[in-house]
Design a protein around this motif. Structure first.
Motif, short mmCIF file in Angstrom:
data_model
loop_
_atom_site.label_atom_id
_atom_site.label_comp_id
_atom_site.label_asym_id
_atom_site.label_seq_id
_atom_site.Cartn_x
_atom_site.Cartn_y
_atom_site.Cartn_z
N VAL A 291 0.82 -1.21 0.00
CA VAL A 291 0.00 0.00 0.00
C VAL A 291 0.86 1.26 0.00
O VAL A 291 0.56 2.23 -0.72
N LEU A 292 1.95 1.28 0.79
CA LEU A 292 2.68 2.52 1.05
C LEU A 292 4.02 2.61 0.33
O LEU A 292 4.65 3.68 0.36
N ASP A 293 4.50 1.54 -0.28
CA ASP A 293 5.78 1.60 -0.98
C ASP A 293 5.65 2.48 -2.22
O ASP A 293 4.56 2.88 -2.62
N HIS A 294 6.77 2.74 -2.87
CA HIS A 294 6.78 3.66 -4.02
C HIS A 294 5.80 3.26 -5.11
O HIS A 294 5.06 4.11 -5.63
N PRO A 295 5.69 1.98 -5.50
CA PRO A 295 4.70 1.62 -6.52
C PRO A 295 3.30 1.42 -5.96
O PRO A 295 2.37 1.11 -6.72
N GLY A 296 3.11 1.56 -4.65
CA GLY A 296 1.82 1.30 -4.03
C GLY A 296 0.77 2.32 -4.39
O GLY A 296 1.04 3.38 -4.97
#
Length: 544
Positions: free
Chosen positions: A112-117
Motif C-alpha cells: 500500500v505505502l511503498d513507491h509503486p503502491g
C-alpha cells in the motif's frame, strides 16, 4: 480423622519433570554452545554488528512499548469508562488485530505505502509529481517495523487494561470527581495507577513478542538480535556466533519474564468497597462522541480492515493456486505440525497442572515455572538451543556406527518433525498452562475428596472428574497453540525438515523475493486460521 490427599504417582512426577527438562534444555544448550565457541567470534561481533543489533532492538522495544501503552490503555478506557456511538462494537472489534502476525501486516502495508503502491501512485497522479519531487515516509524502516508490531500487539495491553478497569470500584473515581477533578485528571490520578500492574504486564508481553519477532524486521531490513541469529546460522555458517547472539537475547528475554511474573504478582490492591459500586460511564455527546469513535476505529481500521483489503486485492492478482498440489502440501504440512504440537502441548500442560494440584509445593511449582520460561524465549533461540546438542548427538552416533558396524545412521533427530514439535512445545507451553489453570479453578478440592471416597485413583479422578469440567479450557488451549504454531516463523525456518515448507515459510520466501502478490495468499490463510481464537476471545469479552 480426615485422610491425607495421596501423593502424585511417580509416573506423573517423572513426566512433569521430563517436560520441564525439555523446556529448559534449549536454554542450557545455547549457553554451553556460546561458552565453548571461543572468544574470537564474540570479539568480532562486538567490533562489527553487536552494537547495531543492541541499539535497533532497544529502539524497537521503546517504540513498541510506548505505542502499545497509548493505544491499548486509551482504547480500554474509552470503551470501559465512556459511552459513545458504536462502543459495543468497538469493545469487541479492538481485539481483531491479535489474529494477524506482524510480518503479514508488513507485507500488506508495503504493497500500500511503498513507491509503486496505491498511496504514492495516487499522490503522483493527482499532484503531477515526479519520483524526486516529494518526500514520503519509508515504510521499510525501524519506525515502520515498530508500527506494524504496535498494530498487532496493542490488544495484549487493551485486554488486560480493560479487565482491570472493569474490576475497579467507582468509589475512588467518584471521590476524585467530587473533589473537583475533571474526568481526564481523575483517570490519570486514580484509575490509571490502580491499573498499573495489569498494564505493565500487557506491555511486557508485547515486548516479549517484539524481541522474538523475526519476519517483520527481516523483511524491512532492520538488523536486530533475531535477524542476527538467523544470518549467523544460515548465511555465515557461524554456529558459535549464532549461539552467542542467542545468549544475549536469552538474557534479556529471561529478565522480561522475571519482570512479568513480578508484575503479575503485584496485580492486586485492597479496596473494601470493591464490588459494591461501579463507576457510572461518562456519556460523550456530539463532537466528543465522534472523536472517541474515531480514536477507537483507527486501530481496528489500520490493524485489521486495511490489511485484509490489501491482502485480498493482492491475492486476486496473483498466480498462486490454493488448490494446486504444491499449495495443498503447504497447507497439509502446516496443519500436521500445528495439530501435533497443539495436542502434545496441551497433554504436557495437563500433566504439569495435575502434578502441581496433586502435590503442591516447591518441587511441583519449580517444574511448572521452568516450563513457562519458553514463552519468554524467542523461537530462534529455542531452535539454536535444540539444534546444537541434537546435531552433536547425531554426528557422534553416526561416527560410532560407522566405526563399529560400518553403517551410517545419518541425522536421526536433527531436521526431524519431532524435534521441531519439541521446539513448539517449549515455546508455547505457557499459553496452554494459562488456559488449563484458568479452567482448573472451577474444579473444587471437594470434588477430589469425593472421588477418593469412592475409591478412584488420581488418574481416574483426572479422567472422570477434571477433564469433563476442563473441556472448554482445553479446547481453548488447543486452539491458541494451534494458531501460534501456524504463525511461528524463526523456529520453523531453522528447524524444518528438508523440503518441508509451511504456509508461514512460503509467505516469507515469496515476500523476500518481492513477490507480494504471491505472499498474500498464504498470509490470508494464516490470518483466517488466526481469527478462530480471536472470535472466542471476542465472545468472552461480549459476555462480560
Amino acid at each position: 480423622m480426615s485422610r491425607r490427599a495421596p501423593r502424585a504417582p511417580r509416573a506423573l512426577s517423572g513426566a512433569a519433570w521430563m517436560i520441564a527438562v525439555i523446556c529448559l534444555l534449549p536454554m542450557i544448550a545455547v549457553v554451553l554452545a556460546a561458552l565453548t565457541g571461543g572468544t574470537d567470534t564474540i570479539v568480532s561481533l562486538v567490533s562489527t554488528v553487536l552494537g547495531r543489533y543492541a541499539v535497533n532492538t532497544g529502539l524497537l522495544i521503546v517504540l513498541v512499548s510506548l505505542g502499545t501503552f497509548l493505544v491499548g490503555v486509551g482504547a480500554a478506557w474509552l470503551v470501559t469508562m465512556t459511552r459513545f456511538p458504536g462502543v459495543r462494537f468497538f469493545e469487541i472489534a479492538l481485539v481483531l488485530p491479535l489474529a494477524f502476525p506482524a510480518y503479514v501486516l508488513a507485507y500488506a502495508y508495503t504493497s500500500v505505502l511503498d513507491h509503486p503502491g496505491i498511496v504514492q501512485s495516487t499522490l503522483r497522479s493527482v499532484m503531477g509529481w515526479g519520483p524526486r519531487d516529494y518526500w514520503f515516509p519509508e515504510i521499510r524502516s525501524l519506525g515502520g517495523a515498530a508500527l506494524m508490531l504496535v498494530f498487532v500487539l496493542y490488544p495484549y495491553v487493551y485486554l488486560l487494561a480493560r479487565a482491570s478497569f472493569l474490576q475497579q470500584s467507582g468509589s475512588t473515581f467518584m471521590a476524585a470527581r467530587a473533589l473537583g477533578a475533571r474526568p481526564l485528571a481523575a483517570f490519570l490520578t486514580v484509575s490509571l495507577p490502580l491499573a498499573r500492574p495489569a498494564i505493565a504486564a500487557g506491555v511486557l508481553l508485547a515486548v516479549m513478542e517484539t524481541i522474538a519477532d523475526f519476519g517483520t524486521v527481516a523483511y524491512f531490513g532492520v538488523q536486530t538480535f533475531a535477524t542476527g541469529i538467523y544470518t549467523s546460522w544460515f548465511s555465515l555458517g557461524d554456529r558459535a556466533g549464532a549461539a552467542q547472539l542467542a545468549v544475549c537475547l536469552l538474557c534479556f528475554a529471561l529478565l522480561l519474564a522475571v519482570l512479568e511474573r513480578a508484575q503479575r504478582g503485584q496485580a492486586k490492591y485492597h479496596d473494601p468497597s470493591r464490588g459494591q459500586k461501579h463507576q457510572p460511564p461518562l456519556h460523550l455527546q456530539g463532537a466528543q462522541g465522534w472523536i472517541a469513535m474515531v480514536l477507537c476505529g483507527l486501530p481496528v481500521l489500520l490493524g485489521a480492515i486495511i490489511p485484509i483489503i490489501a491482502l485480498i486485492s493482492l491475492g486476486l492478482g496473483s498466480d498462486q493456486d490454493l488448490l494446486s498440489a504444491r499449495y495443498l502440501g503447504f497447507v497439509r504440512n502446516s496443519l500436521v505440525l500445528a495439530s501435533t504440537a497443539a495436542v502434545l502441548t496441551v497433554i504436557a500442560a495437563i500433566g504439569l497442572g495435575f502434578y502441581q494440584r496433586m502435590q503442591p509445593g516447591r518441587l511441583s511449582s519449580s517444574a511448572t515455572y521452568i516450563s513457562r520460561l519458553g514463552y519468554a524465549v524467542p523461537g530462534g533461540v529455542i531452535a539454536v538451543g535444540l539444534m546444537v546438542p541434537f546435531a552433536a548427538f547425531d554426528n557422534a552416533l553416526d561416527a560410532w556406527m560407522r566405526a563399529t558396524f560400518d553403517i551410517s545412521t545419518g541425522l536421526l533427530l536433527t531436521g526431524s518433525i519431532w524435534l521441531l514439535v519439541c521446539a513448539y512445545m517449549a515455546r508455547f507451553l505457557a499459553a496452554a498452562l494459562g488456559a488449563y489453570e484458568g479452567g482448573q479453578a472451577l474444579v473444587h478440592a471437594n470434588m477430589d475428596a469425593a472421588s477418593r471416597s469412592l475409591g478412584k485413583g488420581p488418574f481416574a479422578t483426572l479422567r472422570r472428574v477434571h477433564l469433563p469440567i476442563l473441556t472448554p479450557s482445553l479446547l481453548t488451549a488447543l486452539l491458541i497453540v494451534f494458531v501460534d504454531v501456524m504463525k511461528e516463523l524463526p523456529a520453523t525456518l531453522i528447524m524444518r525438515p528438508f523440503n518441508y515448507d509451511t504456509l508461514a515459510v512460503q509467505a516469507y520466501r515469496l515476500a523476500s523475493d518481492e513477490r507480494l502478490e504471491g505472499a498474500a495468499v498464504p498470509s490470508l490463510v494464516i490470518v483466517a486460521v488466526g481469527l478462530l481464537p480471536v472470535i472466542l476471545i471476542c465472545r468472552q469479552v461480549g459476555r462480560r
